[in-house]
Design a protein around this motif. Structure first.
Motif, mmCIF file in Angstrom:
data_model
loop_
_atom_site.group_PDB
_atom_site.id
_atom_site.type_symbol
_atom_site.label_atom_id
_atom_site.label_comp_id
_atom_site.label_asym_id
_atom_site.label_seq_id
_atom_site.Cartn_x
_atom_site.Cartn_y
_atom_site.Cartn_z
ATOM 1 N N LYS A 1 -13.200 -3.325 5.051
ATOM 2 C CA LYS A 1 -13.976 -2.386 5.876
ATOM 3 C C LYS A 1 -14.008 -2.827 7.343
ATOM 4 O O LYS A 1 -14.989 -2.615 8.056
ATOM 5 C CB LYS A 1 -15.416 -2.230 5.351
ATOM 6 C CG LYS A 1 -15.538 -1.975 3.870
ATOM 7 C CD LYS A 1 -14.805 -0.723 3.435
ATOM 8 C CE LYS A 1 -14.933 -0.476 1.941
ATOM 9 N NZ LYS A 1 -14.078 0.638 1.477
ATOM 10 N N LYS B 1 -3.063 -1.879 6.179
ATOM 11 C CA LYS B 1 -3.924 -0.806 5.661
ATOM 12 C C LYS B 1 -4.705 -1.288 4.442
ATOM 13 O O LYS B 1 -5.875 -0.932 4.259
ATOM 14 C CB LYS B 1 -3.079 0.421 5.307
ATOM 15 C CG LYS B 1 -2.474 1.126 6.520
ATOM 16 C CD LYS B 1 -1.669 2.344 6.108
ATOM 17 C CE LYS B 1 -1.213 3.139 7.324
ATOM 18 N NZ LYS B 1 -0.363 2.354 8.225
ATOM 19 N N MET B 2 -4.063 -2.089 3.607
ATOM 20 C CA MET B 2 -4.739 -2.596 2.410
ATOM 21 C C MET B 2 -5.893 -3.526 2.777
ATOM 22 O O MET B 2 -6.988 -3.438 2.209
ATOM 23 C CB MET B 2 -3.717 -3.348 1.544
ATOM 24 C CG MET B 2 -4.246 -3.770 0.190
ATOM 25 S SD MET B 2 -2.968 -4.595 -0.780
ATOM 26 C CE MET B 2 -3.838 -4.855 -2.329
ATOM 27 N N ALA C 1 -7.537 -3.555 5.670
ATOM 28 C CA ALA C 1 -8.566 -2.749 6.330
ATOM 29 C C ALA C 1 -9.417 -1.996 5.313
ATOM 30 O O ALA C 1 -10.646 -1.919 5.434
ATOM 31 C CB ALA C 1 -7.907 -1.766 7.304
ATOM 32 N N GLU C 2 -8.770 -1.451 4.281
ATOM 33 C CA GLU C 2 -9.500 -0.681 3.272
ATOM 34 C C GLU C 2 -10.460 -1.554 2.475
ATOM 35 O O GLU C 2 -11.594 -1.157 2.192
ATOM 36 C CB GLU C 2 -8.496 -0.012 2.322
ATOM 37 C CG GLU C 2 -9.151 0.872 1.272
ATOM 38 C CD GLU C 2 -8.134 1.499 0.340
ATOM 39 O OE1 GLU C 2 -7.821 0.865 -0.700
ATOM 40 O OE2 GLU C 2 -7.642 2.597 0.639
ATOM 41 N N GLN C 3 -10.028 -2.772 2.149
ATOM 42 C CA GLN C 3 -10.851 -3.611 1.284
ATOM 43 C C GLN C 3 -11.892 -4.442 2.033
ATOM 44 O O GLN C 3 -12.893 -4.844 1.450
ATOM 45 C CB GLN C 3 -9.946 -4.527 0.453
ATOM 46 C CG GLN C 3 -9.051 -3.757 -0.505
ATOM 47 C CD GLN C 3 -8.590 -4.599 -1.673
ATOM 48 O OE1 GLN C 3 -9.256 -5.534 -2.094
ATOM 49 N NE2 GLN C 3 -7.442 -4.251 -2.225
ATOM 50 N N TYR D 1 0.868 -1.179 0.000
ATOM 51 C CA TYR D 1 0.000 0.000 0.000
ATOM 52 C C TYR D 1 0.904 1.228 0.000
ATOM 53 O O TYR D 1 1.946 1.224 0.657
ATOM 54 C CB TYR D 1 -0.884 -0.026 1.248
ATOM 55 C CG TYR D 1 -2.024 0.947 1.260
ATOM 56 C CD1 TYR D 1 -3.238 0.632 0.666
ATOM 57 C CD2 TYR D 1 -1.896 2.184 1.890
ATOM 58 C CE1 TYR D 1 -4.299 1.527 0.693
ATOM 59 C CE2 TYR D 1 -2.952 3.082 1.924
ATOM 60 C CZ TYR D 1 -4.154 2.754 1.320
ATOM 61 O OH TYR D 1 -5.200 3.635 1.337
#
Length: 357
Positions: A320, A313-314, A316-318, A234
């Motif tokens: 949710k 982070k990647m 968590a972002e995908q 990320y």
């Protein structure tokens, strides 16, 4: 039985994370005493073991025709039984020699013939035959009792999740050969998934990328170094670059090329996206009663692959969902296995004996 009891007085219990990339051995009461690459070097004809661990890893890709240096495990399971047995035996004996350095103490004499209780972490998706191979290798290597534990359960216990509570806990263990993911509640695995996509595939992807884009041939050690140096999942922080050296496919001569963080991230995306897709599929299978617990407590990461910059982070972002990057993720499995070995009640629940459920 009597001999086992006698040896039990002078042997120490061991927890072993028999990983595709690294092997860790923890002695109960003393901590981690072995942290070495899962690599063996041996003579091709005689099959005599020449080196184990770091010394053998330094030989990878550099051996003459009479010597082979390789990993005895692939995708988290034993691919060469004799080499795995030799590696386990070496580490068990070395552990006991470290524990009993005084040559005059009676424990030292017994340490020459170590007979410890051993618990070994294995991937949750292995077959009965593969489980039995690990169990037999542990006994052949000198264990008087051998237990197997699924890596997601061990990792969850190692990072401090309440595995025996009624709340749901989710763990994702990204190792060298496999990625283990599971939701755990009441001392058992509710849903899980074991995929043979992990750190090794990241290295292979970098090798393929450099070959196709730069017509440069590099080996696994170089690819691993690139991943550790500038690899990210990320965009985080300042973008950097590094120089890699290999053999040109066009001229056959040595050549150097400069690769950037963004370029390597693009290559690694082929693997990280697959891992995240499997995480999403597992989340879809979580019982509704446990989804709230996961939303509240987050997805916990373990394993060396979770150290890839930005992968938390990647995910968590995908997904949710909150993602927790645990402390010292590489030792989570071996620390958790040791905890289980000390907890008789939990051990009876989760152990796998003799390669059978």
């Amino acid at each position: 039985m009597v001999l086992n009891a006698i040896f039990g007085l002078f042997s120490q219990d061991l927890a072993i994370d028999l990983g595709t990339a690294n092997t860790l051995v923890l002695v109960l009461g003393k901590g981690i005493v072995v942290r070495e690459p899962s690599v063996v070097a041996r003579h091709r004809k005689t099959k005599r073991i020449l080196a184990v661990g770091s010394e053998a890893k330094r030989m990878l890709g550099k051996t003459p025709v009479t010597i082979e240096a390789f990993r005895p495990l692939r995708n988290g399971v034993i691919s060469d039984f004799d080499a795995a047995y030799a590696m386990l035996e070496y580490y068990i004996k070395e552990t006991h020699q470290q524990a009993h350095p005084n040559p005059l103490h009676p424990r030292t004499w017994f340490a020459k013939f170590p007979r410890p209780r051993v618990i070994v972490g294995i991937p949750s998706g292995v077959t009965e035959v593969e489980r039995r191979a690990v169990w037999e290798a542990s006994l052949e290597a000198g264990a008087r009792e051998a237990y197997l534990i699924e890596e997601p359960m061990a990792a969850a216990s190692g990072v401090g999740l309440p595995v025996e509570a009624s709340t749901g806990s989710m763990i994702v263990d990204i190792g060298g050969g496999t990625t283990e993911m599971a939701v755990i509640s009441l001392g058992g695995i509710v849903v899980n998934r074991s995929v043979r996509i992990a750190g090794d595939e990241m290295d292979e992807t970098i090798i393929k990328h450099v070959r196709l884009r730069h017509s440069l041939l590099i080996g696994n050690p170089t690819a691993e170094e690139v991943k550790l140096t500038i690899g990210t999942a990320y965009p985080v922080g300042k973008e950097t670059a590094t120089v890699i050296r290999g053999r040109s496919l066009e001229t056959g001569l040595p050549r150097s090329v400069k690769v950037s963080t963004g370029e390597i991230r693009e290559a690694l995306a082929l693997v990280t996206n697959q891992i995240i897709e499997h995480i999403k599929e597992l989340i879809e299978d979580i019982p509704p009663e446990l989804v709230g617990d996961i939303m509240e407590n987050g997805i916990h990461l373990a394993g060396g692959g979770s150290l890839l910059v930005g992968i938390d982070k990647m995910i968590a972002e995908q997904t949710k969902m909150p993602v927790v990057q645990t402390k010292d993720p590489q030792t989570a499995v071996v620390r958790g296995a040791a905890k289980v070995l000390q907890n008789k009640k939990l051990l009876e629940k989760v152990k796998i004996t003799g390669g059978l459920n």
